[in-house]
Design a protein around this motif. Structure first.
Motif, PDB file in Angstrom:
ATOM      1  N   MET A 133      70.569  60.658  48.398  1.00 26.32           N
ATOM      2  CA  MET A 133      71.308  60.668  47.268  1.00 26.32           C
ATOM      3  C   MET A 133      70.785  61.808  46.363  1.00 26.32           C
ATOM      4  SD  MET A 133      74.105  58.297  47.170  1.00 26.32           S
ATOM      5  CE  MET A 133      74.330  57.884  45.771  1.00 26.32           C
ATOM      6  N   THR A 134      69.423  61.957  46.089  1.00 27.00           N
ATOM      7  CA  THR A 134      69.007  62.767  45.370  1.00 27.00           C
ATOM      8  C   THR A 134      69.118  64.286  46.003  1.00 27.00           C
ATOM      9  OG1 THR A 134      66.726  62.765  46.368  1.00 27.00           O
ATOM     10  CG2 THR A 134      67.089  61.234  44.288  1.00 27.00           C
ATOM     11  N   LEU A 135      69.401  64.506  47.020  1.00 22.39           N
ATOM     12  CA  LEU A 135      69.356  65.872  47.786  1.00 22.39           C
ATOM     13  C   LEU A 135      70.941  66.156  47.596  1.00 22.39           C
ATOM     14  CD1 LEU A 135      67.257  65.396  51.096  1.00 22.39           C
ATOM     15  CD2 LEU A 135      66.572  66.594  48.770  1.00 22.39           C
ATOM     16  N   ALA A 136      71.735  65.380  47.557  1.00 27.75           N
ATOM     17  CA  ALA A 136      73.376  65.663  47.711  1.00 27.75           C
ATOM     18  C   ALA A 136      73.633  66.634  46.365  1.00 27.75           C
ATOM     19  CB  ALA A 136      74.004  64.620  47.742  1.00 27.75           C
ATOM     20  N   ARG A 137      74.387  67.699  46.657  1.00 30.00           N
ATOM     21  CA  ARG A 137      74.642  68.359  45.379  1.00 30.00           C
ATOM     22  C   ARG A 137      76.062  68.238  44.693  1.00 30.00           C
ATOM     23  NH1 ARG A 137      71.009  70.608  42.565  1.00 30.00           N
ATOM     24  NH2 ARG A 137      72.520  72.026  41.856  1.00 30.00           N
ATOM     25  N   SER A 138      76.902  67.380  45.834  1.00 27.93           N
ATOM     26  CA  SER A 138      77.897  66.893  45.540  1.00 27.93           C
ATOM     27  C   SER A 138      78.477  65.814  46.204  1.00 27.93           C
ATOM     28  CB  SER A 138      79.227  68.094  45.385  1.00 27.93           C
ATOM     29  OG  SER A 138      79.391  68.570  46.771  1.00 27.93           O
ATOM     30  N   CYS A 139      79.674  65.143  45.614  1.00 25.08           N
ATOM     31  CA  CYS A 139      79.965  63.996  46.499  1.00 25.08           C
ATOM     32  C   CYS A 139      81.473  63.832  46.571  1.00 25.08           C
ATOM     33  CB  CYS A 139      79.454  62.638  45.964  1.00 25.08           C
ATOM     34  SG  CYS A 139      80.230  62.207  44.253  1.00 25.08           S
ATOM     35  N   VAL A 140      82.216  63.044  47.348  1.00 21.42           N
ATOM     36  CA  VAL A 140      83.476  62.533  47.225  1.00 21.42           C
ATOM     37  C   VAL A 140      83.540  61.396  46.327  1.00 21.42           C
ATOM     38  CG1 VAL A 140      85.650  61.848  48.429  1.00 21.42           C
ATOM     39  CG2 VAL A 140      84.132  63.836  49.331  1.00 21.42           C
ATOM     40  N   LEU A 141      84.158  61.404  45.244  1.00 15.42           N
ATOM     41  CA  LEU A 141      84.327  60.097  44.295  1.00 15.42           C
ATOM     42  C   LEU A 141      85.688  59.811  44.882  1.00 15.42           C
ATOM     43  CD1 LEU A 141      83.553  58.447  41.911  1.00 15.42           C
ATOM     44  CD2 LEU A 141      84.601  60.063  40.625  1.00 15.42           C
ATOM     45  N   SER A 142      85.629  58.410  45.195  1.00 11.84           N
ATOM     46  CA  SER A 142      87.063  57.714  45.369  1.00 11.84           C
ATOM     47  C   SER A 142      87.494  56.880  44.432  1.00 11.84           C
ATOM     48  CB  SER A 142      86.970  56.874  46.994  1.00 11.84           C
ATOM     49  OG  SER A 142      86.829  58.128  47.896  1.00 11.84           O
ATOM     50  N   THR A 143      88.604  56.893  43.646  1.00  9.14           N
ATOM     51  CA  THR A 143      88.779  56.073  42.805  1.00  9.14           C
ATOM     52  C   THR A 143      90.154  55.183  42.993  1.00  9.14           C
ATOM     53  OG1 THR A 143      89.896  57.977  41.632  1.00  9.14           O
ATOM     54  CG2 THR A 143      87.776  57.266  40.927  1.00  9.14           C
ATOM     55  N   VAL A 144      90.451  54.194  42.112  1.00  4.72           N
ATOM     56  CA  VAL A 144      91.756  53.584  42.310  1.00  4.72           C
ATOM     57  C   VAL A 144      92.761  54.392  41.294  1.00  4.72           C
ATOM     58  CG1 VAL A 144      93.124  51.559  42.082  1.00  4.72           C
ATOM     59  CG2 VAL A 144      90.825  51.475  42.715  1.00  4.72           C
ATOM     60  N   SER A 145      93.850  55.113  41.867  1.00  2.00           N
ATOM     61  CA  SER A 145      94.614  56.075  41.026  1.00  2.00           C
ATOM     62  C   SER A 145      95.400  55.214  39.972  1.00  2.00           C
ATOM     63  CB  SER A 145      95.791  56.962  41.930  1.00  2.00           C
ATOM     64  OG  SER A 145      96.605  57.522  41.279  1.00  2.00           O
ATOM     65  N   ARG A 191      77.352  52.000  53.086  1.00  3.60           N
ATOM     66  CA  ARG A 191      77.430  52.096  54.582  1.00  3.60           C
ATOM     67  C   ARG A 191      76.804  53.511  54.973  1.00  3.60           C
ATOM     68  NH1 ARG A 191      78.423  48.803  58.874  1.00  3.60           N
ATOM     69  NH2 ARG A 191      79.811  49.839  60.552  1.00  3.60           N
ATOM     70  N   TYR A 192      75.881  53.598  55.939  1.00  2.00           N
ATOM     71  CA  TYR A 192      75.335  54.678  56.517  1.00  2.00           C
ATOM     72  C   TYR A 192      75.496  55.012  57.579  1.00  2.00           C
ATOM     73  CZ  TYR A 192      71.631  57.883  58.052  1.00  2.00           C
ATOM     74  OH  TYR A 192      71.016  58.712  58.847  1.00  2.00           O
ATOM     75  N   VAL A 193      75.974  56.332  58.021  1.00  2.00           N
ATOM     76  CA  VAL A 193      76.378  56.666  59.273  1.00  2.00           C
ATOM     77  C   VAL A 193      75.452  57.812  59.578  1.00  2.00           C
ATOM     78  CG1 VAL A 193      78.185  57.477  60.716  1.00  2.00           C
ATOM     79  CG2 VAL A 193      78.721  55.772  59.032  1.00  2.00           C
ATOM     80  N   GLY A 194      74.448  57.789  60.454  1.00  2.00           N
ATOM     81  CA  GLY A 194      73.885  58.926  60.902  1.00  2.00           C
ATOM     82  C   GLY A 194      73.908  59.856  62.069  1.00  2.00           C
ATOM     83  N   GLY A 195      75.414  59.517  62.562  1.00  2.00           N
ATOM     84  CA  GLY A 195      75.927  60.094  63.638  1.00  2.00           C
ATOM     85  C   GLY A 195      76.548  59.184  64.649  1.00  2.00           C
ATOM     86  N   PHE A 196      76.840  59.729  65.784  1.00  2.00           N
ATOM     87  CA  PHE A 196      77.398  58.677  66.882  1.00  2.00           C
ATOM     88  C   PHE A 196      76.567  57.641  66.950  1.00  2.00           C
ATOM     89  CE2 PHE A 196      79.632  63.026  67.633  1.00  2.00           C
ATOM     90  CZ  PHE A 196      81.024  62.622  67.120  1.00  2.00           C
ATOM     91  N   THR A 202      80.781  59.065  48.369  1.00  2.00           N
ATOM     92  CA  THR A 202      80.373  59.583  49.702  1.00  2.00           C
ATOM     93  C   THR A 202      79.538  60.818  49.690  1.00  2.00           C
ATOM     94  OG1 THR A 202      82.085  58.314  50.771  1.00  2.00           O
ATOM     95  CG2 THR A 202      81.043  60.040  52.077  1.00  2.00           C
ATOM     96  N   VAL A 203      78.338  60.787  50.055  1.00  2.00           N
ATOM     97  CA  VAL A 203      77.449  61.962  50.220  1.00  2.00           C
ATOM     98  C   VAL A 203      77.170  62.305  51.677  1.00  2.00           C
ATOM     99  CG1 VAL A 203      76.307  61.621  47.997  1.00  2.00           C
ATOM    100  CG2 VAL A 203      75.297  60.662  50.068  1.00  2.00           C
ATOM    101  N   GLN A 208      78.599  64.398  63.930  1.00  2.00           N
ATOM    102  CA  GLN A 208      77.419  63.880  64.287  1.00  2.00           C
ATOM    103  C   GLN A 208      76.302  64.115  63.285  1.00  2.00           C
ATOM    104  OE1 GLN A 208      75.717  66.311  67.661  1.00  2.00           O
ATOM    105  NE2 GLN A 208      77.528  67.677  67.414  1.00  2.00           N
ATOM    106  N   ASP A 209      76.686  64.650  62.014  1.00  2.00           N
ATOM    107  CA  ASP A 209      75.737  64.583  60.888  1.00  2.00           C
ATOM    108  C   ASP A 209      75.806  63.411  59.906  1.00  2.00           C
ATOM    109  OD1 ASP A 209      75.190  67.269  61.745  1.00  2.00           O
ATOM    110  OD2 ASP A 209      76.785  68.090  60.781  1.00  2.00           O
ATOM    111  N   ALA A 210      74.865  63.058  59.100  1.00  2.00           N
ATOM    112  CA  ALA A 210      74.869  62.048  58.453  1.00  2.00           C
ATOM    113  C   ALA A 210      75.547  61.874  57.195  1.00  2.00           C
ATOM    114  CB  ALA A 210      73.167  61.663  58.241  1.00  2.00           C
ATOM    115  N   ARG A 211      75.922  60.583  56.676  1.00  2.00           N
ATOM    116  CA  ARG A 211      76.646  60.509  55.491  1.00  2.00           C
ATOM    117  C   ARG A 211      76.417  59.279  55.010  1.00  2.00           C
ATOM    118  NH1 ARG A 211      79.095  61.261  60.827  1.00  2.00           N
ATOM    119  NH2 ARG A 211      80.921  59.836  61.004  1.00  2.00           N
TER     120      ARG A 211
END
Length: 237
Positions: A1-13, A122-127, A60-61, A70-73
């Motif tokens: 979280m500290t490394l990410a420069r931006s994120c996808v913010l998901s809100t309830v419209s 939820r962490y996904v490090g790749g496949f 989401t970062v 393949q990359d982490a998020r």
């Protein structure tokens, strides 16, 4: 979280045309000492009205250099609450430490939010590398001690032919795979992530350290020790 420069913010419209549906925006954020995301958003942006109407959201970062599945998020879910006048100065200080050129946060149309009541993530490090993160685990987590200087180490290792050979040897010794190329993608206190090539196929590979590395000195020591062990086992010079 500290490394990410931006994120996808998901809100309830809250917009009449899409009320109740998920709405995603790319925003910048910082985290405070407790790991809580801090947001500075303009009232000109629809996600600000969304958060004011319903604070439930997720962030989401992605890992630095994210290119594919393949990359982490990591996705963190919680409730964002607008900060009081008393809390804004501290949030502003943390935010500007990360984005020193973000003078616009002082404009009159900006509002400050902090994600609280986190529900975990939820962490996904790749496949095949997926894990749920509880609220307790997230709050207990600390920034990786190697992260601040990892890019420099990666650049150094990838820039030397001898070090690339060392990484190939370590993969052979510790994993049992012969690879034609190995590029260091990133490092953390527990191991390294490599992009490898074998028989024309490219794939990512995780190589755990034989022990954790908590600072620059320990990182160098564990890499040297693993390199020497691989050389000795394989008979490399």
């Amino acid at each position: 979280m500290t490394l990410a420069r931006s994120c996808v913010l998901s809100t309830v419209s809250s917009h009449p045309s899409s009320s109740g549906f998920p709405f995603g925006s790319v925003v910048e954020f910082a985290v405070d000492s407790e790991g809580r995301p801090l947001l500075a958003t303009s009232t000109l942006s629809p996600h600000t009205a969304d958060l004011q109407a319903d604070g439930r959201c997720s962030i989401t970062v992605t890992a630095p250099g994210f290119k594919s599945l393949q990359d982490a998020r990591f996705t963190l879910t919680g409730t964002a609450k607008q900060l009081s006048d008393m809390d804004r100065p501290a949030a502003r200080e943390v935010y500007l430490a990360k984005y020193p050129e973000a003078f616009y946060v002082d404009f009159g149309d900006f509002r400050w939010f902090r994600m609280e009541d986190t529900k975990g993530g939820r962490y996904v490090g790749g496949f095949g590398r997926v894990a749920s993160v509880t609220e307790e685990d997230y709050k207990a987590a600390q920034p990786d001690p190697v992260a601040s200087f990892a890019p420099h180490v990666c650049g150094h290792m990838n820039g030397e032919v001898s070090h690339i050979k060392d990484m190939q040897d370590m993969v052979k010794h510790y994993v049992g795979l012969t690879v034609q190329d190995a590029k260091l993608l990133d490092i953390d206190r527990l191991g390294i992530n490599l992009q490898c090539n074998r028989d024309g196929k490219s794939f990512k590979l995780r190589l755990p350290f034989i022990r954790s590395a908590e600072d620059r000195k320990e990182l160098k020591e564990v890499l040297v020790e693993m390199t020497k062990a691989a050389r000795q086992a394989l008979g490399s010079s």
